[in-house]
Write an enzyme that holds these catalytic residues in place. Structure first.
Site, PDB file in Angstrom:
ATOM      1  N   LYS A  33      -0.563   4.945   9.248  1.00 33.89           N
ATOM      2  CA  LYS A  33       0.319   5.199   8.101  1.00 33.89           C
ATOM      3  C   LYS A  33      -0.500   5.407   6.833  1.00 33.89           C
ATOM      4  O   LYS A  33      -0.256   6.328   6.050  1.00 33.89           O
ATOM      5  CB  LYS A  33       1.283   4.018   7.933  1.00 33.89           C
TER       6      LYS A  33
ATOM      7  N   LYS B  27      -6.515   1.336  -3.950  1.00 34.41           N
ATOM      8  CA  LYS B  27      -6.225   0.834  -2.604  1.00 34.41           C
ATOM      9  C   LYS B  27      -6.428   1.932  -1.566  1.00 34.41           C
ATOM     10  O   LYS B  27      -6.996   1.688  -0.492  1.00 34.41           O
ATOM     11  CB  LYS B  27      -4.792   0.308  -2.553  1.00 34.41           C
TER      12      LYS B  27
ATOM     13  N   THR C 199       0.866  -1.181   0.000  1.00 40.40           N
ATOM     14  CA  THR C 199       0.000   0.000   0.000  1.00 40.40           C
ATOM     15  C   THR C 199       0.903   1.231   0.000  1.00 40.40           C
ATOM     16  O   THR C 199       1.523   1.546   1.014  1.00 40.40           O
ATOM     17  CB  THR C 199      -0.905   0.013   1.236  1.00 40.40           C
TER      18      THR C 199
END
Length: 309
Positions: A240, A172, A97
């Site tokens: 994150k 994503k 990701t």
């Protein structure tokens, strides 16, 4: 037909995918920063490499799932990284990701070496990775996608093609935005229900069947009521991703006001020391503010002997 694969990054997601590649019969080489994680794969016949550059030697397909953009920088672009070992004719696939801009930078670097590249992140967590039930997205040259699709079908229940490089990475982040908002909604709702004195088991019965139901709400809600925060997707990684979503939204001047609230609560929960717990532990920051702990009521069984009539 692809027969030889390298897999780099044997964390929560990568270990499940690499194991399924071995089960499918591919000749596999593995690498991980912590070499101990390679040992179970070596026992099952995989070759263990010392460096990313060595890992990609002789592989038709190079796959990797890394924790963040910085890890990609080190593993792909570093002095002993993938780019220093990969050769013309090979295929590289980033399943991490990361920002779409990172994927595009990778694609450009690989193209200079005659290497095809796909960004191919996944939806799902630990169990889906282990059970080959991930939902996989891929972007890049369509002919290359068709070549690797049979490999991806050993890892996921669906595979979706998104066109040009960077688009799967973008999807994503779109999906993780939705996931983060669902997790926040669940946490806020359960805290509110607790404060209102509702029976939380009954609350979850409604969550399971109402028109706003989702597998994510149900599974995480049930685990919260059990106070089970064992990580399928760590809270620190969701924080994150929230940062990545913020940067991506800013780059497109696309408003994400609700995500700003979620990011604040994620940061608060991480600051409280829950970063390595499951992402659902974001509820703990709200619980502290509310002065409650969300937990299902335990049924008390009487120990007194029954009286006879």
């Amino acid at each position: 037909m692809i027969k030889t694969i390298s897999y780099l990054g044997l964390g929560t997601m990568g270990s499940g995918m690499a194991a399924n590649l071995l089960k499918a019969g591919y000749k596999l080489t593995v690498w991980n920063r912590n070499a101990e994680k390679c040992e179970p794969f070596a026992r099952k016949g995989a070759r263990v490499a010392d460096t990313p550059a060595d890992t990609v030697r002789d592989a038709e397909l190079v796959m990797y799932s890394l924790s963040n953009d910085q890890a990609v920088e080190e593993v792909v672009f570093g002095s002993k990284g993938i780019l220093s070992g990969i050769k013309e004719g090979q295929i590289a696939m980033d399943m991490s990701t990361v920002l779409p801009a990172t994927s595009l930078r990778e694609q450009e670097a690989y193209a200079k070496r005659g290497v095809d590249f796909l960004d191919a992140p996944v939806f799902g967590s630990k169990q889906e990775a282990a059970d080959a039930k991930l939902w996989i997205m891929a972007a890049g040259n369509q002919a290359v996608f068709e070549k690797v699709k049979p490999v991806l079908e050993h890892l996921g229940q669906t595979v979706h093609y998104f066109g040009k490089n960077g688009n799967a990475a973008a999807m994503k982040l779109v999906g993780n935005l939705i996931v983060a908002l669902e997790m926040e909604a669940l946490a806020e709702g359960l805290v509110l229900a607790q404060k209102a004195g509702l029976d939380l088991n009954t609350v979850m019965e409604v969550v399971k069947v109402a028109d706003f139901r989702s597998p994510l709400l149900v599974s995480n809600g049930q685990n919260i009521l059990k106070r089970n925060f064992s990580p399928s997707f760590a809270l620190r990684l969701m924080l994150k991703d929230a940062d990545l979503i913020g940067k991506f939204g800013n780059s497109l001047q696309s408003p994400i006001p609700a995500m700003r609230v979620v990011e604040k609560n994620l940061a608060a929960a991480v600051a409280l020391g829950f970063g390595n717990e499951n992402a659902s532990a974001l509820i703990k920051a709200l619980e502290k503010e509310a002065g409650v702990e969300v937990e299902a009521r335990r049924v008390r069984r009487s120990t007194e002997p029954k009286q006879s009539d």
